[in-house]
Design an enzyme around this catalytic site. Structure first.
Site, PDB file in Angstrom:
ATOM      1  N   ASP A 127      -1.201  -9.037  -9.001  1.00  0.00           N
ATOM      2  CA  ASP A 127      -1.596 -10.397  -8.635  1.00  0.00           C
ATOM      3  C   ASP A 127      -0.859 -11.438  -9.469  1.00  0.00           C
ATOM      4  OD1 ASP A 127      -3.332 -10.340  -6.424  1.00  0.00           O
ATOM      5  OD2 ASP A 127      -4.973  -9.619  -7.657  1.00  0.00           O
ATOM      6  N   HIS A 141       0.827  -1.210   0.000  1.00  0.00           N
ATOM      7  CA  HIS A 141       0.000   0.000   0.000  1.00  0.00           C
ATOM      8  C   HIS A 141       0.860   1.259   0.000  1.00  0.00           C
ATOM      9  CE1 HIS A 141      -3.706  -2.259   1.722  1.00  0.00           C
ATOM     10  NE2 HIS A 141      -3.839  -2.057   0.441  1.00  0.00           N
ATOM     11  N   CYS A 182      -2.714  -3.066 -16.608  1.00  0.00           N
ATOM     12  CA  CYS A 182      -3.326  -2.118 -15.684  1.00  0.00           C
ATOM     13  C   CYS A 182      -2.799  -2.282 -14.270  1.00  0.00           C
ATOM     14  CB  CYS A 182      -4.849  -2.243 -15.701  1.00  0.00           C
ATOM     15  SG  CYS A 182      -5.467  -3.863 -15.212  1.00  0.00           S
TER      16      CYS A 182
END
Length: 548
Positions: free
Chosen positions: A432, A183, A479
């Site tokens: 991911d 994050h 993306c």
């Protein structure tokens, strides 16, 4: 203090130099806090205040910053946390003690679960500190507002702390923990703050000044003032050139590459539309509903989606269907307790149990598309096999929508040719895909070298998908966070990627870098990156090619 240069993982390019800033002390729970009959009510009141503050900040933020603030606000008011506080209150503890003990219990549970659950331990501790401070009537903990340009050095940063930073005052970030897709890294990239993670040898005793180079991964403690000034001035020249780029996306020899923005709501979309983008390459729909206890109606969803599409004008909008589950739980799509949520029922898999959620969302997207001028495409997250792509595409086409899927699993990458038989495009989610390819928690600082988007193994998979797209004559976008790295963006184009979608703040640096090199240079850089032994060697080899 003698000048010392440390090396970590570079995640946001740029050079920042200034006074060292460290997070403030966290509140201490009094050892003799008396028990109170109203402890659950005291906790609930404090939690509501903290949640409201976080939601107010989320409303003023965009992109990932808004996302993590909303998610933290939801965590503050989690019913499981309140139940644990009540349990410890029943054992004779006061409100601050009960809160601390409840969070400690959750931290132990999340740590044992591992994976995405373990990623939220920092968030939990931040929630504890904010609620305890409110209960004790102390100032809100976290990073203070500096009065001069400063470099923030810390063990780790809670998402709520990172999201609230002012990039005009905090000019660099370096943390001991966290990986390239943590994050801290994601929000720093959105804010445009030079950032380095994984500085494991950052000393506890810190100097008065420091320099962070988010392009090389260097953190210089007590740098020579003249040398630091020279580096900062050179970086300012580069940033000025980046700011002057106005699009459209193309290389120096005219090879077109769509440069798009990632968005999550209408306010963020309107701000992103101020950048020279050709649309939105990732619309994260689930982030509008993190605080919803029940599924919004089709009519309400239509209104929400249409507002984002209107911000794009006649541009492209790639809508990702609900990526619920794992680190983005939705109350109305709760799949219950899972041993490993990152490998569980998330994304498109939720439709196995709740097909109505997907059907309603596609109805709303189709209605919103009909009501606006946007060029609307739709993609499903967490697709693993061609049959999932085929079933999703059929539902999209029934509604006149352009279907695509996210490539986030190694299976989808390896079977890209077969997946593309059923859909009109694919978009690679490198965050991911990296985590699943290397079996490495993307939030782990210790494994940050494996989840680095410059890993040659990841780039080989990206190239395989891009080549499948070329054979099928269908577009392949990226993306994930990799698209926000200007040098890596050139590599992706060299691998055959046709569009790049990133945080709005990264659009100009990416576009300007592409405009400075030819397609042949991108292709040569791609070959160098894939052939490299590791991310560090890949960065160096690509710099040699692009800067030649």
């Amino acid at each position: 203090m003698t000048t010392v240069t440390l090396i970590g993982t570079p995640v946001v390019a740029g050079v920042g130099h200034g006074a060292v800033l460290v997070p403030g002390d966290r509140p201490a729970v009094p050892a003799d806090e008396p028990a109170r009959d109203d402890t659950p009510a005291v906790f609930a009141s404090a939690a509501a205040v903290v949640a409201d503050r976080l939601q107010e900040r989320a409303a003023l933020s965009t992109g990932s910053a808004s996302e993590v603030l909303s998610a933290t606000a939801a965590l503050v008011q989690d019913r499981g946390l309140a139940a644990l506080v009540a349990k410890h209150a029943g054992a004779g503890n006061g409100p601050a003690t009960s809160t601390s003990k409840a969070v400690d219990e959750l931290v132990a549970m999340f740590t044992a679960a591992g994976g995405v659950m373990a990623e939220r331990v920092t968030d939990l501790r931040d929630v504890r500190d904010r609620v305890v401070a409110e209960i004790l009537g102390q100032p809100e903990p976290g990073v203070g507002v500096p009065t001069q340009p400063s470099v923030l050095l810390a063990d780790d940063l809670a998402p709520a702390d990172t999201a609230g930073l002012d990039p005009t005052l905090v000019v660099g970030i370096a943390v001991r923990l966290g990986g390239p897709t943590s994050h801290t890294a994601i929000i720093a990239r959105q804010l445009g703050i030079p950032c380095v993670v994984g500085i494991v040898d950052l000393p506890q005793e810190l100097p008065a000044t420091a320099l962070v180079d988010g392009g090389t991964g260097e953190v210089v403690l007590s740098p020579d003032a003249d040398a630091a000034r020279t580096r900062v001035e050179a970086d300012a020249v580069r940033r000025s050139a980046d700011a002057a780029w106005e699009g459209p996306g193309r290389t120096a020899d005219g090879h077109a590459v769509q440069v798009l923005a990632n968005v999550q709501d209408a306010a963020g979309a309107e701000r992103a539309a101020q950048e020279p983008v050709e649309g939105f390459g990732l619309y994260r729909t689930e982030l509008s509903f993190l605080d919803r206890p029940s599924e919004p109606s089709v009519q309400e969803q239509t209104s929400i989606y249409a507002a984002v599409m209107e911000a794009a004008g006649a541009g492209k909008v790639v809508v990702r269907t609900l990526d619920a589950g794992s680190d983005k739980p939705l109350a109305f799509a709760d799949m219950g307790s899972e041993a490993n949520p990152a490998l569980g029922v998330r994304g498109l898999r939720v439709a196995r149990r709740r097909p109505d959620l997907l059907a309603h969302q596609l109805d709303a997207v189709a209605a919103a598309a009909d009501a606006t001028e946007a060029d609307v495409w739709v993609m499903a997250p967490m697709v693993s096999v061609p049959s999932e792509a085929a079933a999703f595409a059929a539902q999209c086409r029934e509604r006149g929508l352009v279907p695509g899927v996210m490539v986030e699993t190694p299976s989808a990458a390896l079977l890209a040719d077969r997946v593309l038989e059923h859909v009109d495009f694919v978009s690679i989610g490198t965050n991911d895909l990296s985590q699943y390819t290397f079996a490495a928690d993307r939030m782990s600082a210790e494994l940050g070298d494996l989840t680095d988007p410059w890993q040659p193994g990841l780039l080989v998979l990206v190239e395989a998908v891009a080549r499948a797209g070329e054979r099928a004559g269908k577009p392949v976008g990226v993306c994930g966070e990799a698209a926000a790295d200007p040098a890596l963006a050139c590599v992706l184009v060299g691998l055959g990627v046709t569009s790049l979608s990133c945080a709005a703040g990264a659009v100009r640096p990416v576009g300007a870098r592409l405009a400075s090199v030819t397609l042949a240079q991108c292709q040569e850089a791609a070959r160098a990156a894939v052939a490299a032994a590791d991310p560090t060697a890949a960065r160096a080899a690509v710099a040699d090619v692009l800067d030649a």
